[in-house]
Design a protein around this motif. Structure first.
Motif, PDB file in Angstrom:
ATOM      1  N   LYS A  15      35.599  38.666  35.310  1.00  0.00           N
ATOM      2  CA  LYS A  15      37.046  38.870  35.232  1.00  0.00           C
ATOM      3  C   LYS A  15      37.792  37.646  34.702  1.00  0.00           C
ATOM      4  O   LYS A  15      38.665  37.779  33.826  1.00  0.00           O
ATOM      5  CB  LYS A  15      37.588  39.303  36.590  1.00  0.00           C
ATOM      6  CG  LYS A  15      37.176  40.729  36.974  1.00  0.00           C
ATOM      7  CD  LYS A  15      37.723  41.126  38.334  1.00  0.00           C
ATOM      8  CE  LYS A  15      37.302  42.557  38.705  1.00  0.00           C
ATOM      9  NZ  LYS A  15      37.786  42.959  40.042  1.00  0.00           N
ATOM     10  N   TRP A  62      49.814  40.851  35.629  1.00  0.00           N
ATOM     11  CA  TRP A  62      48.361  41.069  35.717  1.00  0.00           C
ATOM     12  C   TRP A  62      47.780  40.356  36.944  1.00  0.00           C
ATOM     13  O   TRP A  62      46.918  40.864  37.645  1.00  0.00           O
ATOM     14  CB  TRP A  62      47.712  40.571  34.431  1.00  0.00           C
ATOM     15  CG  TRP A  62      46.265  40.990  34.266  1.00  0.00           C
ATOM     16  CD1 TRP A  62      45.503  41.688  35.140  1.00  0.00           C
ATOM     17  CD2 TRP A  62      45.435  40.716  33.140  1.00  0.00           C
ATOM     18  NE1 TRP A  62      44.234  41.886  34.640  1.00  0.00           N
ATOM     19  CE2 TRP A  62      44.159  41.298  33.402  1.00  0.00           C
ATOM     20  CE3 TRP A  62      45.626  40.056  31.928  1.00  0.00           C
ATOM     21  CZ2 TRP A  62      43.097  41.210  32.501  1.00  0.00           C
ATOM     22  CZ3 TRP A  62      44.574  39.974  31.034  1.00  0.00           C
ATOM     23  CH2 TRP A  62      43.323  40.552  31.314  1.00  0.00           C
ATOM     24  N   TYR A  67      45.358  45.557  41.643  1.00  0.00           N
ATOM     25  CA  TYR A  67      44.330  46.314  40.933  1.00  0.00           C
ATOM     26  C   TYR A  67      44.135  45.705  39.534  1.00  0.00           C
ATOM     27  O   TYR A  67      45.019  45.785  38.680  1.00  0.00           O
ATOM     28  CB  TYR A  67      44.736  47.779  40.836  1.00  0.00           C
ATOM     29  CG  TYR A  67      44.970  48.410  42.180  1.00  0.00           C
ATOM     30  CD1 TYR A  67      43.891  48.752  43.014  1.00  0.00           C
ATOM     31  CD2 TYR A  67      46.274  48.617  42.640  1.00  0.00           C
ATOM     32  CE1 TYR A  67      44.115  49.301  44.265  1.00  0.00           C
ATOM     33  CE2 TYR A  67      46.494  49.174  43.895  1.00  0.00           C
ATOM     34  CZ  TYR A  67      45.412  49.504  44.709  1.00  0.00           C
ATOM     35  OH  TYR A  67      45.625  50.039  45.945  1.00  0.00           O
ATOM     36  N   TRP A  69      42.253  46.266  36.765  1.00  0.00           N
ATOM     37  CA  TRP A  69      42.285  47.029  35.520  1.00  0.00           C
ATOM     38  C   TRP A  69      43.662  47.621  35.246  1.00  0.00           C
ATOM     39  O   TRP A  69      44.088  47.666  34.090  1.00  0.00           O
ATOM     40  CB  TRP A  69      41.242  48.139  35.560  1.00  0.00           C
ATOM     41  CG  TRP A  69      39.845  47.596  35.738  1.00  0.00           C
ATOM     42  CD1 TRP A  69      39.045  47.692  36.820  1.00  0.00           C
ATOM     43  CD2 TRP A  69      39.127  46.817  34.778  1.00  0.00           C
ATOM     44  NE1 TRP A  69      37.865  47.036  36.627  1.00  0.00           N
ATOM     45  CE2 TRP A  69      37.880  46.490  35.357  1.00  0.00           C
ATOM     46  CE3 TRP A  69      39.397  46.363  33.489  1.00  0.00           C
ATOM     47  CZ2 TRP A  69      36.933  45.736  34.706  1.00  0.00           C
ATOM     48  CZ3 TRP A  69      38.446  45.612  32.828  1.00  0.00           C
ATOM     49  CH2 TRP A  69      37.224  45.299  33.430  1.00  0.00           C
ATOM     50  N   MET A  72      45.653  44.798  33.871  1.00  0.00           N
ATOM     51  CA  MET A  72      45.301  44.487  32.484  1.00  0.00           C
ATOM     52  C   MET A  72      45.986  45.456  31.513  1.00  0.00           C
ATOM     53  O   MET A  72      46.511  45.051  30.471  1.00  0.00           O
ATOM     54  CB  MET A  72      43.780  44.553  32.303  1.00  0.00           C
ATOM     55  CG  MET A  72      43.319  44.141  30.906  1.00  0.00           C
ATOM     56  SD  MET A  72      41.541  44.239  30.678  1.00  0.00           S
ATOM     57  CE  MET A  72      41.357  46.013  30.539  1.00  0.00           C
TER      58      MET A  72
END
Length: 538
Positions: A15, A62, A67, A69, A72
């Motif tokens: 990540k 972000w 969360y 994803w 992102m």
């Protein structure tokens, strides 16, 4: 919440890396947009502020959204929205030609353009235009792509191994390719007939030859750049019939023909015998060799011993290997009647030349013209014969008068080409004394000979030789039989006393062809097996 999420992100392996990659990509795009705005005067400071603000907000969200994803996706939408907004604004301020397009086709075209540029940069061979600049390498959907790829494949094999010729034969069944290296044929993978014909047409087009004409013989040339393997010249000749099309590609043909007499391969004694011959300004030197054994190179080398700026030098050739500055080259019309060929030579002699090279003695009529002019002119005449005595008898028969033929001749050379052992991987050995006696070699002068290998030892293990790439030989050297004729030798020839002539020449220290070849075996230039192969086991 923020410290907890950061802890989760930091303990992940991929990540943080993904976040850094996205950040780096966004920064690169923003930098490009900044340069574009500056070059077009499009409110650069305002757009820089919007891009940085949108980017900061995107990456902040972000980080704080629990969360990963989802955060992102939101970050990409915010940062990407600012980028797309600049692109739409930009398109309202520039001309139609300068606008950015965002269709799938335009994206595909950009990808193809990048791929094409990469293919051009990675190409191992670039054909050169007449001004020396590289031509575009065919890429993408260009129909020449398969042809250029095959051309590169052939050269990638030939150039590192010092190949000098590539034969392409296209028939209805397919295409065969042969690379010639040091006189040996190395067959390459076949292709279908369409690919072979495409390659022939591709090279003909680039060499400004008539692509539509397949029957008649054509010649052309083009230069190419092979990167680390250097720049080279490619001579192209093609001809065909209803059954096949043949293309012969010669690599650096002019350089291979332009060999000085010091590099031909004459032994010191033979060179010493030839120097007085070259100093004279008249009579005939017969130069003989079987096909593909260096006859043209020897003729050109002898010719270049004469200064074309202080003497008038002419050639009469079946095919001009290359143009020598100051020399007046003439082509023999091979389809013409022998009398017409001889008459043209007679006309050339009326121009009072000092030196004339005739690439091939065609018939008796030409021989009589040469013999008639040799009292004032130096001639170098090519013949196809096995040795000097065979060439001498052929010459006398063509002239028709043994006394005249003998009087105008001054020297005869015969030759073969031997492959030279690779100096990196050749292997020394002590020959069997009985074998040396059969070869008439003294044991004290041939205690150590060399043989072919093709391999070197690296850390105790055999590997392919990096110099010859496993071929065991690298380059060729000429071996010669040199017969120089004095007045006594001419009398013996005129009286048809060839046994006495042989004894007389032996007293003058003439070396037979086999002896010259064995001298190259003794000095380590070549191997016994190579000498026996070329001389037919004699």
């Amino acid at each position: 919440m923020l410290p907890v999420f950061l802890a989760v992100v930091l303990v992940s392996i991929y990540k943080p890396i993904l976040m850094l990659l996205v950040l780096a990509g966004w920064a690169w795009i923003v930098a490009k947009l900044d340069k574009d705005a500056m070059s077009l005067f499009l409110q650069r400071q305002m757009w820089n502020g919007l891009q940085i603000g949108a980017g900061a907000l995107a990456f902040f969200l972000w980080i704080i959204i629990p969360y990963f994803w989802l955060g992102m996706i939101l970050a990409l939408l915010i940062a990407g929205g600012a980028i797309v907004g600049y692109a739409f604004f930009r398109n309202t301020q520039v001309s139609e030609q300068a606008k950015w397009t965002f269709s799938l086709d335009s994206f595909t075209q950009r990808i193809e353009a990048v791929q094409a540029q990469h293919q051009r940069q990675s190409a191992s061979v670039h054909l050169l235009a007449s001004d020396g600049h590289p031509m575009e390498v065919p890429v993408g959907h260009d129909p020449h792509v398969p042809a250029h790829a095959k051309f590169e494949e052939l050269l990638d094999f030939a150039l590192p191994r010092k190949g000098d010729r590539i034969d392409i034969v296209v028939t209805g069944e397919g295409t065969k390719y042969v690379v010639h290296i040091d006189g040996f044929k190395h067959e390459q993978p076949d292709t279908d007939g369409a690919t072979g014909m495409a390659l022939v047409n591709y090279l003909k087009e680039k060499a400004d030859m008539d692509v539509e004409e397949r029957r008649k013989r054509q010649s052309g040339a083009i230069n190419f750049d092979a990167g680390d393997l250097g720049k080279h010249n490619l001579s192209i000749s093609t001809q065909g019939s209803t059954r096949e099309v043949i293309a012969v590609l010669r690599i650096d043909a002019s350089l291979r023909s332009a060999v000085g007499i010091d590099k031909l391969g004459l032994l010191p004694l033979q060179k010493q015998q030839m120097l007085p011959v070259l100093a004279q300004r008249k009579r005939v030197v017969l130069v003989t060799a079987p096909a593909h054994q260096g006859l043209t190179t020897s003729l050109y080398s002898l010719l270049q011993e004469h200064d074309p700026y202080t003497q008038s030098v002419l050639t009469y050739e079946e095919e001009i290997a290359y143009e020598i500055e100051g020399v007046n080259h003439h082509l023999i019309d091979q389809a013409a009647d022998p009398k017409v060929v001889a008459d043209k030579l007679n006309a050339m002699l009326r121009q009072d030349p000092n030196v004339v090279m005739v690439s091939r003695l065609a018939d008796a009529q030409m021989a009589k013209v040469i013999a008639g002019g040799a009292g004032e002119i130096r001639f170098y005449v090519g013949l196809r014969a096995d040795d000097t005595f065979a060439a001498l008898k052929m010459w006398l028969k063509a002239v028709g008068d043994p006394r005249q033929g003998a009087n105008v001749a001054i020297a005869i050379t015969a030759q073969r080409l031997l492959r030279k052992l690779c100096p990196t991987c050749r292997t020394p050995y002590h020959p069997d004394p009985d074998a040396l006696r059969k070869l008439n070699l003294p044991a004290d002068k041939a205690s150590t000979l060399y043989k072919q290998s093709g391999q070197v030892m690296v850390k105790g293990k055999p590997q392919v030789c990096p110099e010859c790439l496993g071929l065991a030989y690298r380059g060729r050297v000429g071996v010669f039989e040199v017969m120089t004729l004095d007045d006594q030798a001419r009398v013996l020839i005129a009286d048809n006393q060839f046994d006495q002539l042989r004894a007389h020449l032996r007293k003058q220290k003439m070396l037979w062809l086999q002896e010259a070849a064995l001298a190259r075996v003794v000095d380590g230039t070549t191997s016994i097996s190579e000498a026996m192969r070329v001389l037919g086991g004699k």
